[in-house]
Design an enzyme around this catalytic site. Structure first.
Site, PDB file in Angstrom:
ATOM      1  N   PHE A  16       0.819  -1.227   0.000  1.00  0.00           N
ATOM      2  CA  PHE A  16       0.000   0.000   0.000  1.00  0.00           C
ATOM      3  C   PHE A  16       0.847   1.268   0.000  1.00  0.00           C
ATOM      4  CE2 PHE A  16       0.855  -0.148   4.586  1.00  0.00           C
ATOM      5  CZ  PHE A  16       1.052   1.194   4.877  1.00  0.00           C
TER       6      PHE A  16
ATOM      7  N   LYS B   6      -1.315  -7.067  -9.214  1.00  0.00           N
ATOM      8  CA  LYS B   6      -2.273  -7.167  -8.094  1.00  0.00           C
ATOM      9  C   LYS B   6      -1.836  -6.126  -7.088  1.00  0.00           C
ATOM     10  CE  LYS B   6      -3.192  -8.272  -4.412  1.00  0.00           C
ATOM     11  NZ  LYS B   6      -3.565  -7.233  -3.413  1.00  0.00           N
TER      12      LYS B   6
ATOM     13  N   GLU C 202      -5.033  -3.639  -2.037  1.00  0.00           N
ATOM     14  CA  GLU C 202      -6.471  -3.372  -2.033  1.00  0.00           C
ATOM     15  C   GLU C 202      -6.813  -2.130  -1.222  1.00  0.00           C
ATOM     16  OE1 GLU C 202      -4.715  -5.661  -0.601  1.00  0.00           O
ATOM     17  OE2 GLU C 202      -5.723  -6.723   1.027  1.00  0.00           O
TER      18      GLU C 202
ATOM     19  N   CYS D  24       9.536   1.713   3.335  1.00  0.00           N
ATOM     20  CA  CYS D  24      10.418   0.578   3.648  1.00  0.00           C
ATOM     21  C   CYS D  24      11.847   1.048   3.877  1.00  0.00           C
ATOM     22  CB  CYS D  24      10.385  -0.436   2.530  1.00  0.00           C
ATOM     23  SG  CYS D  24      11.078   0.203   1.019  1.00  0.00           S
TER      24      CYS D  24
ATOM     25  N   GLU E 270       9.334  -4.196  12.971  1.00  0.00           N
ATOM     26  CA  GLU E 270       9.050  -3.121  12.012  1.00  0.00           C
ATOM     27  C   GLU E 270       7.711  -2.505  12.404  1.00  0.00           C
ATOM     28  OE1 GLU E 270       7.864  -4.094   7.927  1.00  0.00           O
ATOM     29  OE2 GLU E 270       8.951  -2.329   7.233  1.00  0.00           O
TER      30      GLU E 270
HETATM   31  P1  NAD Z   1       1.610  -6.619   2.963  1.00  0.00           P
HETATM   32  O1  NAD Z   1       2.658  -7.665   2.983  1.00  0.00           O
HETATM   33  O2  NAD Z   1       0.517  -6.691   3.974  1.00  0.00           O
HETATM   34  O3  NAD Z   1       0.855  -6.624   1.531  1.00  0.00           O
HETATM   35  C1  NAD Z   1       1.577  -6.633   0.329  1.00  0.00           C
HETATM   36  C2  NAD Z   1       0.737  -7.311  -0.733  1.00  0.00           C
HETATM   37  O4  NAD Z   1       0.494  -8.666  -0.339  1.00  0.00           O
HETATM   38  C3  NAD Z   1      -0.623  -6.661  -0.947  1.00  0.00           C
HETATM   39  O5  NAD Z   1      -0.906  -6.638  -2.323  1.00  0.00           O
HETATM   40  C4  NAD Z   1      -1.577  -7.571  -0.193  1.00  0.00           C
HETATM   41  O6  NAD Z   1      -2.864  -7.623  -0.771  1.00  0.00           O
HETATM   42  C5  NAD Z   1      -0.904  -8.924  -0.277  1.00  0.00           C
HETATM   43  N1  NAD Z   1      -1.170  -9.759   0.897  1.00  0.00           N
HETATM   44  C6  NAD Z   1      -1.379  -9.328   2.173  1.00  0.00           C
HETATM   45  N2  NAD Z   1      -1.572 -10.385   2.981  1.00  0.00           N
HETATM   46  C7  NAD Z   1      -1.480 -11.505   2.221  1.00  0.00           C
HETATM   47  C8  NAD Z   1      -1.565 -12.896   2.494  1.00  0.00           C
HETATM   48  N3  NAD Z   1      -1.807 -13.358   3.725  1.00  0.00           N
HETATM   49  N4  NAD Z   1      -1.385 -13.755   1.472  1.00  0.00           N
HETATM   50  C9  NAD Z   1      -1.140 -13.302   0.226  1.00  0.00           C
HETATM   51  N5  NAD Z   1      -1.050 -11.987  -0.087  1.00  0.00           N
HETATM   52  C10 NAD Z   1      -1.214 -11.097   0.896  1.00  0.00           C
HETATM   53  O7  NAD Z   1       2.356  -5.216   2.998  1.00  0.00           O
HETATM   54  P2  NAD Z   1       1.711  -3.771   3.142  1.00  0.00           P
HETATM   55  O8  NAD Z   1       1.203  -3.607   4.531  1.00  0.00           O
HETATM   56  O9  NAD Z   1       0.805  -3.488   2.008  1.00  0.00           O
HETATM   57  O10 NAD Z   1       3.029  -2.864   2.929  1.00  0.00           O
HETATM   58  C11 NAD Z   1       3.922  -2.567   3.957  1.00  0.00           C
HETATM   59  C12 NAD Z   1       5.076  -3.530   3.973  1.00  0.00           C
HETATM   60  O11 NAD Z   1       5.744  -3.541   2.720  1.00  0.00           O
HETATM   61  C13 NAD Z   1       6.144  -3.143   4.986  1.00  0.00           C
HETATM   62  O12 NAD Z   1       6.599  -4.302   5.633  1.00  0.00           O
HETATM   63  C14 NAD Z   1       7.238  -2.527   4.138  1.00  0.00           C
HETATM   64  O13 NAD Z   1       8.532  -2.578   4.691  1.00  0.00           O
HETATM   65  C15 NAD Z   1       7.139  -3.373   2.928  1.00  0.00           C
HETATM   66  N6  NAD Z   1       7.753  -2.716   1.772  1.00  0.00           N
HETATM   67  C16 NAD Z   1       8.956  -3.169   1.349  1.00  0.00           C
HETATM   68  C17 NAD Z   1       9.577  -2.553   0.280  1.00  0.00           C
HETATM   69  C18 NAD Z   1      10.915  -3.030  -0.206  1.00  0.00           C
HETATM   70  O14 NAD Z   1      11.332  -2.560  -1.239  1.00  0.00           O
HETATM   71  N7  NAD Z   1      11.607  -3.929   0.473  1.00  0.00           N
HETATM   72  C19 NAD Z   1       8.966  -1.469  -0.357  1.00  0.00           C
HETATM   73  C20 NAD Z   1       7.722  -1.036   0.102  1.00  0.00           C
HETATM   74  C21 NAD Z   1       7.127  -1.674   1.168  1.00  0.00           C
END
Ligand code: NAD
Length: 497
Positions: free
Chosen positions: A149, A173, A176, A281, A382
């Site tokens: 997000f 994808k 959401e 991140c 985190e």
């Molecule tokens: P998230 O892991 O909750 O979600 C990421 C994606 O995975 C979304 O599209 C979501 O719909 C999907 N998802 C969520 N739960 C799932 C599940 N149980 N099974 C399958 N798919 C699932 O992450 P977020 O809260 O949207 O974003 C924040 C996180 O992203 C933080 O941990 C941040 O550090 C990380 N991030 C990392 C980078 C990087 O480059 N390393 C960059 C941006 C964000």
């Protein structure tokens, strides 16, 4: 209620699933739209569409692929303010911050405009009599991008410009929680001349993700998100035969040495700790101060925090917006309560903040802890919010050892005027992206982005040269076109001698 739909084969569709999810304006706390959540059969429809499009697109001339990227770049550039305002309305970040996000995403589009050079192979003439050898880089097929997000425009742009320019078709994808910008970009790609089915958007949650990463028609998966989900995507995707790059979460440390320019370091800590409400991140969440740098930098940070303006991201002068959801706000305030319980010194508490006229928004003010212990959850986890934890250290080596012991390894920074210390840090630190007097070391698009350890799963970093390698596979061609020399049958291993 406005509905955000899938984009499959150049058409907006609600699919066959009846499930929907809410999309909020985080500054008001009001639901502004609903997003359709894909079922397994919606995903199958997208994959079949992308597979069909791949048969034509993989043969599209490089000039055509470049031309689409150039046109797309112009379209986004012309409408960057509208894009930024859309990001602010669903994510909450300030419009200025959102404009920066669009700019950093466009850099990857500009890199992809150069795909002709990036796909050049090697050629060796006359490796044996009449025999030449050359390499080709060819696309993989249908590629999936799954994104978080916090950068709803930029992180998808880390993926699809290169995936498409290298001749793949892609299904995105997006998160959401803030899905609208992907719809807008899909329309712009179409306007830029991209054939239907090359870029598709499927909205959804775990059901859609699991269907995508196990679908036999999918060749590769790029994921960016939290570490537990990144690990799940990597393990499930590779078990199902996909090429996977999965970038995870982070706990980024900044070191301030006693000889550092304290004003520069305090500016950097506040900018990198509280920019985008800490939902980056590459945000700095742990400040390691060595020796007598501690008192000076804590005072520098605290005085700057007092002047920060928190409010709705579209209000002029606001520097920090709300968090993404009420659940996330409660999670972050829970960490602050735990930090107090566990004995850290709360220097500035953001929990009391009220933004006039936005009492239901998901706001939290910037928060600073000092004398944090490395066993406290505010240090180990985190948090992904505007909470900065300062850990006091006696020696530089102790600070290096602490960072190297951390399970994450996304970004880190050192503030010092000692070139030798900076050089030792860059060489010895077990982190993928390192800043020297630079708090958020995000590489430009002609380098690649990626952490180490639990911040990445898979062997390829994202965008840049590694992105080109991830989205292509190499073929070596050894050909003989020469005088018709017929040496007869030879069962020995070819030596080209
Ligand atoms: P998230 O892991 O909750 O979600 C990421 C994606 O995975 C979304 O599209 C979501 O719909 C999907 N998802 C969520 N739960 C799932 C599940 N149980 N099974 C399958 N798919 C699932 O992450 P977020 O809260 O949207 O974003 C924040 C996180 O992203 C933080 O941990 C941040 O550090 C990380 N991030 C990392 C980078 C990087 O480059 N390393 C960059 C941006 C964000």
């Amino acid at each position: 209620m406005r509905q955000i739909q899938h984009w499959i084969g150049g058409v907006s569709t609600s699919g066959v699933s009846s499930r929907v999810g809410p999309v909020f304006n985080p500054a008001t706390g009001v639901q502004t739209a609903e997003v359709v959540l894909a079922s397994v059969s919606d995903v199958d429809h997208a994959v079949v569409t992308a597979l069909e499009a791949f048969e034509t697109w993989r043969r599209a001339p490089i000039a055509q692929r470049q031309s689409v990227m150039f046109s797309f770049r112009e379209l986004v550039n012309a409408r960057r303010r509208e894009v930024a305002e859309l990001l602010t309305a669903e994510h909450g970040k300030t419009v200025d911050d959102a404009l920066g996000e669009v700019q950093r995403g466009l850099e990857v589009v500009e890199f992809a405009c150069n795909i002709g050079h990036l796909l050049k192979g090697d050629y060796s003439e006359q490796v044996s009599t009449g025999v030449d050898t050359y390499t080709l880089r060819q696309p993989l097929g249908v590629v999936v991008g799954i994104t978080p997000f916090n950068f709803p425009a930029m992180v998808p742009l880390w993926m699809y410009p290169l995936a498409i320019a290298t001749g793949n078709t892609l299904i995105l994808k997006p998160s959401e929680k803030d899905p609208s910008v992907s719809q807008l970009f899909a329309e712009m790609l179409s306007e830029a001349g991209l054939p239907d089915g090359v870029f598709n958007v499927v909205h959804g949650d775990r059901e859609a993700v699991d269907a995508l990463i196990t679908h036999p028609g999918v060749a590769a998966v790029s994921f960016v998100g939290s570490t537990p989900i990144a690990r799940h995507i990597y393990e499930t995707g590779t078990r199902n035969g996909k090429r996977v790059q999965a970038l995870g979460g982070a706990k980024n440390h900044m070191i301030a040495l006693p000889d550092a320019d304290i004003d520069l370091a305090a500016d950097a800590a506040v900018s990198a700790g509280f920019g985008s409400a800490g939902e980056r991140c590459m945000a700095i969440s742990a400040m390691l101060t060595v020796g007598d740098a501690g008192d000076r930098i804590i005072e520098g940070i605290r005085s700057r925090m007092d002047k920060l303006t928190v409010g709705p991201g579209d209000r002029p002068g606001v520097e920090m917006g709300p968090l993404i959801t009420r659940d996330h706000l409660e999670r972050v305030t829970g960490y602050i309560a735990a930090g107090v319980d566990q004995g850290a010194v709360l220097v500035a508490d953001g929990r009391d903040l009220v933004v006039d006229g936005h009492e239901n928004g998901f706001f939290l003010g910037p928060t600073l802890f000092d004398r944090v212990g490395t066993d406290m959850s505010i240090y180990t986890d985190e948090i992904f919010g505007p909470v900065l934890s300062s850990v006091r250290m006696e020696h530089f080596d102790e600070a290096i050892a602490l960072i190297n012991a951390n399970p994450y390894g996304n970004g880190t920074a050192i503030f010092t005027n000692d070139g030798g210390a900076a050089r030792k840090f860059a060489s010895e630190i077990q982190v993928g992206m390192v800043g020297v007097n630079v708090p958020i070391p995000v590489p430009l698009s002609y380098y690649s982005f990626g952490g180490w350890k639990d911040s990445i799963f898979g062997s390829h970093a994202i965008y840049g040269p590694e992105g080109v390698h991830f989205y292509t596979r190499q073929k070596v061609v050894i050909s003989r076109w020469s005088d018709p020399i017929h040496r007869g049958v030879d069962l020995g291993f070819p030596t080209h001698g």
